[in-house]
Design a protein around this motif. Structure first.
Motif, PDB file in Angstrom:
ATOM      1  N   ALA A   1      33.992  56.974  91.993  1.00 44.78           N
ATOM      2  CA  ALA A   1      34.567  56.144  90.927  1.00 44.78           C
ATOM      3  C   ALA A   1      34.136  56.635  89.549  1.00 44.78           C
ATOM      4  O   ALA A   1      34.954  56.774  88.636  1.00 44.78           O
ATOM      5  N   THR A   2      32.838  56.889  89.398  1.00 41.34           N
ATOM      6  CA  THR A   2      32.334  57.278  88.074  1.00 41.34           C
ATOM      7  C   THR A   2      32.789  58.673  87.662  1.00 41.34           C
ATOM      8  O   THR A   2      32.791  58.997  86.481  1.00 41.34           O
TER       9      THR A   2
ATOM     10  N   SER B   1      35.966  57.392  85.889  1.00 39.23           N
ATOM     11  CA  SER B   1      35.839  56.462  84.754  1.00 39.23           C
ATOM     12  C   SER B   1      34.758  56.846  83.759  1.00 39.23           C
ATOM     13  O   SER B   1      34.733  56.339  82.640  1.00 39.23           O
TER      14      SER B   1
ATOM     15  N   ASN C   1      31.408  48.809  83.389  1.00 43.32           N
ATOM     16  CA  ASN C   1      32.052  49.785  84.274  1.00 43.32           C
ATOM     17  C   ASN C   1      31.646  49.543  85.734  1.00 43.32           C
ATOM     18  O   ASN C   1      32.489  49.560  86.643  1.00 43.32           O
TER      19      ASN C   1
ATOM     20  N   THR D   1      34.198  48.289  88.673  1.00 43.27           N
ATOM     21  CA  THR D   1      34.346  49.145  89.855  1.00 43.27           C
ATOM     22  C   THR D   1      34.113  48.346  91.133  1.00 43.27           C
ATOM     23  O   THR D   1      34.903  48.419  92.081  1.00 43.27           O
TER      24      THR D   1
ATOM     25  N   ALA E   1      39.570  53.074  92.188  1.00 48.72           N
ATOM     26  CA  ALA E   1      39.006  52.117  91.231  1.00 48.72           C
ATOM     27  C   ALA E   1      38.670  52.811  89.922  1.00 48.72           C
ATOM     28  O   ALA E   1      38.984  52.298  88.837  1.00 48.72           O
ATOM     29  N   GLY E   2      38.045  53.985  90.010  1.00 48.61           N
ATOM     30  CA  GLY E   2      37.705  54.720  88.795  1.00 48.61           C
ATOM     31  C   GLY E   2      38.927  55.142  88.008  1.00 48.61           C
ATOM     32  O   GLY E   2      38.935  55.087  86.772  1.00 48.61           O
TER      33      GLY E   2
END
Length: 419
Positions: A188-189, A192, A222, A226, A239-240
């Motif tokens: 995810a990160t 994002s 964040n 997420t 999600a990211g």
């Protein structure tokens, strides 16, 4: 307790302590200048040997690899002298005592963090915090470290001991309270992280006060968003991507999005616009650069009150991400701070780590896995063929380890994590 363990081993193997000392590996004990960590490592090797019988010896390559990594870490960390490297080695052994982390893995993870530009003390803060996270959630140390370090680097936050503990604890709560795991959070990160890094840079350029505190809030928002999206069925990567799209569009609406949003805002009352904090698309785009919390709360309020229509959301965030964007604003419910606190507070990662590894069922499983790894690192008396560990040897090892852990024996507790 240590004497009890040794007597148990002697009875089972028929070996005396003198025989064990004479027949077990002694490569490192022949050196008079060994560090306390090296001696402890040798003591562990002796007990490993005794559990498996007099016909086997331990391949010293594991210890040699650890020593080489420690030397490399000393160079990378700028420690300079052997005494400082030895002190660092003792600190590392203390940090991993009672956990299933291999010493060489811990040192290797420290080296990887230092390669990203961190000092030794900064790397230690990050890895020690990530080790608690990995221990509490039974996740991989390297992945947990990578996620934490990348997030702090993206937001240009110094990894102080207090900050790493706080951020790790928030991450732990997200993993506990949602369907997130370390791997999905990592995915995810990757999507994002860049947009939140951009938001942090915008805030710095605009002269936002208490900038580090603001960046910590960005990290929490964040993380909470997420977790919320993954809880609803999104993968980490999805999600990211959704979060990146929503945040990017709010800072850079295209002409169609601007026209549709301005049209909706014209129908709002003065009170609604005052509470939202913006009265036009331009003002929203300016607001989110300096106050993400108020901007997200304002959009959420106007969406929930029906001022901003779903068709406008489709134009603002594309049809593909419109449903997820609507879900985000609905979850925020005009208060993103309360939203993130509900998701990221309540559990303590240190206490949960202690609980996780005080559970004997977990300890037994860890011991079985680590004994299997140990078997793979061992050779027979001729130094070539792998040792075949019998059921009796395995059970004998687990029994001795059980006695030591139950009695709080430091060597047994350390063995639990380094066997």
């Amino acid at each position: 307790q240590q004497k009890e363990i040794q007597n148990f081993i002697n009875k089972k193997t028929g070996n005396t302590p003198r025989m064990l000392r004479d027949s077990a590996p002694t490569e490192y004990t022949r050196q008079n200048r060994t560090s306390s960590a090296q001696k402890l490592f040798y003591e562990m090797s002796t007990l490993h040997y005794s559990l498996l019988g007099a016909s086997s010896i331990i391949n010293p390559s594991a210890m040699m690899n650890y020593e080489k990594q420690m030397a490399g870490l000393g160079v990378a960390g700028g420690l300079g002298t052997p005494s400082r490297v030895n002190a660092m080695s003792n600190q590392i052994m203390g940090n991993i005592a009672g956990t299933p982390v291999d010493p060489s893995q811990y040192v290797g993870t420290l080296q990887e963090v230092i390669k990203t530009g961190r000092s030794y003390s900064e790397a230690m803060n990050i890895v020690s915090s990530a080790n608690r996270l990995a221990g509490a959630s039974f996740d991989d140390l390297a992945t947990a470290t990578n996620v934490l370090n990348k997030q702090m680097m993206a937001l240009e936050l110094d990894p102080t001991a207090e900050r790493t503990r706080k951020m790790t604890n928030q991450m732990h709560n997200a993993l506990i309270n949602t369907a997130l795991d370390i791997s999905s959070l990592d995915n995810a990160t990757k999507q994002s992280g860049t947009v939140f890094s951009a938001l942090a840079q915008m805030a710095e350029q605009k002269g936002v006060e208490n900038l580090d505190s603001y960046k910590e809030d960005l990290y929490a928002y964040n993380l909470a968003l997420t977790g919320s999206l993954v809880q609803k069925g999104k993968t980490g990567g999805q999600a990211g991507t959704t979060i990146r799209n929503v945040m990017t569009k709010l800072t850079q609406l295209d002409n169609t999005g601007v026209k549709r949003l301005d049209s909706d805002l014209e129908r709002a009352t003065t009170t609604q616009l005052s509470e939202a904090g913006f009265s036009s698309a331009k003002e929203l785009q300016e607001l989110i650069q300096v106050d993400m919390e108020r901007a997200m709360n304002g959009v959420s309020k106007l969406v929930n009150e029906g001022v901003i229509s779903f068709s406008t959301i489709q134009k603002m965030f594309t049809e593909r991400h419109s449903s997820s964007a609507l879900s985000i604003f609905s979850d925020i419910n005009s208060d993103i701070d309360s939203f993130q606190k509900k998701m990221l507070q309540g559990k303590d990662v240190i206490e949960d780590q202690k609980f996780a590894w005080s559970n004997w069922a977990s300890q037994i499983e860890t011991a079985r896995v680590n004994l299997t790894l140990l078997r793979q690192q061992m050779v027979g008396g001729l130094g070539a063929s792998p040792i075949l560990m019998g059921t009796n040897a395995l059970n004998m090892g687990l029994t001795a380890l059980n006695k030591g852990i139950a009695g709080g024996n430091p060597l047994a507790l350390l063995l639990q994590g380094t066997m």
